[in-house]
Structures are given as C-alpha cells and as structure tokens.
Design a protein around this motif. Structure first.
Motif, mmCIF file in Angstrom:
data_model
loop_
_atom_site.group_PDB
_atom_site.id
_atom_site.type_symbol
_atom_site.label_atom_id
_atom_site.label_comp_id
_atom_site.label_asym_id
_atom_site.label_seq_id
_atom_site.Cartn_x
_atom_site.Cartn_y
_atom_site.Cartn_z
ATOM 1 N N ASN A 156 35.417 37.399 9.154
ATOM 2 C CA ASN A 156 35.393 36.174 8.689
ATOM 3 C C ASN A 156 36.218 34.965 8.956
ATOM 4 O O ASN A 156 36.484 34.027 8.281
ATOM 5 C CB ASN A 156 36.004 36.458 7.028
ATOM 6 N N LYS A 221 36.029 36.768 -1.223
ATOM 7 C CA LYS A 221 34.782 36.876 -0.588
ATOM 8 C C LYS A 221 33.850 35.915 -1.288
ATOM 9 O O LYS A 221 33.051 35.300 -0.428
ATOM 10 C CB LYS A 221 33.939 38.489 -1.003
ATOM 11 N N LEU A 224 34.454 32.559 0.810
ATOM 12 C CA LEU A 224 34.373 32.914 2.259
ATOM 13 C C LEU A 224 32.925 32.560 2.412
ATOM 14 O O LEU A 224 32.366 32.344 3.586
ATOM 15 C CB LEU A 224 34.768 33.883 2.616
ATOM 16 N N LYS A 232 37.229 27.295 2.123
ATOM 17 C CA LYS A 232 37.002 28.323 3.059
ATOM 18 C C LYS A 232 38.251 28.326 4.241
ATOM 19 O O LYS A 232 38.814 29.190 4.609
ATOM 20 C CB LYS A 232 35.805 28.232 3.652
ATOM 21 N N ARG A 236 40.747 31.089 4.958
ATOM 22 C CA ARG A 236 40.868 31.850 6.101
ATOM 23 C C ARG A 236 42.328 31.759 6.578
ATOM 24 O O ARG A 236 43.137 32.764 7.193
ATOM 25 C CB ARG A 236 40.123 31.081 7.045
#
Length: 281
Positions: A156, A221, A224, A232, A236
């Motif tokens: 990811n 989840k 992302l 996002k 991250r």
C-alpha cells in the motif's frame, strides 16, 4: 597388606584457584586486572548480573566479596535471579527421562526469534519456565503476522516520510494509533527497566497483534482504497511510523526478524541512519 599397594602423596597445586573463587574474579579479571586498563575503567562495575538461584552463594556472593576486597567497589548493583527451564509438565529436563528439548533443534524448526520470545514471555519473576513446542510455534506465528503486516504496508506504498510528526495528523484513526503506540512504548520500557520481561513481551505482543494488525490496519483499508489523497498520504506515513516504532520495541525480544524488516523497509522513503540495534529506543 601384601605389599602391592604403594603410598602416594597428593598435594594441592599452590598456583590453582578453586573454580568458584576463580570465577568470582570474573567481573574484573577479564578486563585486564590487576592492570588499570581502559576496559576496567569503562566496564567495572557493570549494571546487572543475571543468574540462576542455585549458585547465589557459590558465585554471586563470592563475586561481591572479591569485588569489595580487590576493587573497593561492588561489581553490580542489581542481580536478576531467574528460574529453571522445565518441560511442559513442570519436570526438570533430563536425558534419562527423555524430556530434553534441544534449543538448536527448536531453532531449526521454529526460528531463534520464536524461541527467544517464548522464554521472555514466560519468564515471570519467581517462577520456573514450563517450555512447550506449542508455545514456541505460537510465537513463530506471531513473527509471521508481523512480516505480513510489513508486506501489507509495502503493497500500500506506506513509506517513511522525512520530518513526519504524528501530532499533525487529522484522521481519528491515525490520532488514535499514535496514542496507542506511545502507551505501548511506555508499557514496554517500564517493564524492561523493572526486569519484568514477561510483561514487556506481553505488552508488545498485544500491541502488534491486537492493536496494530487486528484494528489499525483493518480500519485503514477503506482509507487506502478511497479517493481522498490527503487522507491516504497521511495514513501511509502514519503506518510506516507505527511499524518503525513496533520494530524498535520488539527488537530486544525478536532481534533477527526486526533487523531484517528494518533493512527492508529502509529501502524506500527517508534514509536509515543506523542498524536497528543501534537506533534510538
């Protein structure tokens, strides 16, 4: 007496120390004593002695007395007295009973990290360790869980960001995990400093398996996979930061997999400045 026996006189070698007295000199004789070496100045006295309870008088007391006599200073201030490693039924391991577990064989099957973590997790103060293969296997699965979490982060694109400050995050889930990470760090540190290794191992286990893997990674989840680029990017960076802290806290207990993951995750993002073993706590 038919004359077949001969008298033999035996005498103690005047230049040989009794084994317990010679080992009592270990804290300073290994450092160059009686010469005043830089090693002696740096490493005497040490901080803590780790030993079994069955040689307190034979070894620990003699080291204390020898240190006070020759060095005018005790060799250590803390003594950590551990229990014995028994089989899963609480019996002492012996070849005649056939209940011996060879650590090298366990390492071949489950890995050194899994065995090391098992012993730490079961080393409660004042108690013996009842070792079973099932426990070692369980902690091997824990190592696999951590590896998979790192793989999830990599897939990811969760890379470490230079200058990232967890306090600046806006998403509730990211602010929550930052707090949980700090709580875990405090719990592990406090337990290690108090020599409560089982509590330290339990705290990092619960954080990685429960908080990080079962909750945080699952909750992130949708972020992302979503379309909010700012959320996002923040998630991250936070995931990479949390993983770094988790590796550092787990390192004393599982040094091999954590060092490997430290190197792997260091291939992208901000540059590493040291091995994990030498990184700040």
């Amino acid at each position: 007496d038919d004359g077949s026996w001969k008298t033999v006189w035996l005498a103690r070698d005047p230049d040989v120390l009794d084994t317990w007295f010679s080992s009592a000199l270990w804290p300073f004789s290994t450092l160059g004593w009686p010469d005043q070496t830089k090693e002696l100045e740096r490493f005497y006295p040490t901080s803590c002695l780790v030993t079994g309870f069955d040689i307190i008088f034979f070894w620990v007391a003699r080291m204390m007395m020898s240190g006070v006599h020759f060095m005018k200073e005790v060799p250590f201030r803390d003594v950590y007295i551990h229990g014995l490693v028994l089989d899963e039924k609480g019996q002492k391991m012996s070849k005649t009973k056939g209940n011996v577990m060879d650590p090298l064989e366990l390492i071949d099957v489950y890995g050194a990290d899994a065995l090391r973590f098992t012993l730490a997790a079961m080393t409660a103060q004042g108690r013996n360790v009842r070792l079973s293969k099932q426990r070692v296997e369980g902690y091997r699965n824990f190592a696999t869980k951590l590896w998979n979490a790192a793989r999830f982060a990599e897939m990811n694109e969760c890379r470490r960001t230079a200058g990232f400050d967890p306090k600046t995050t806006k998403a509730t889930v990211n602010r929550w995990i930052a707090g949980e990470t700090e709580r875990a760090a405090k719990a592990v540190t406090t337990a290690i400093e108090a020599y409560k290794f089982n509590e330290a191992a339990g705290a990092i286990y619960e954080f990685i398996w429960g908080t990080l893997c079962d909750w945080y990674l699952e909750l992130t989840k949708p972020i992302l996979a979503g379309s909010d680029d700012a959320a996002k990017a923040e998630t991250r960076a936070m995931t990479a930061w949390v993983l770094d802290r988790a590796l550092a806290l787990l390192h004393p207990f599982m040094p091999f997999i954590t060092e490997e993951l430290w190197a792997k995750t260091g291939e992208t993002g901000a540059a590493r400045t040291s091995l994990l073993a030498l990184a700040e706590w």
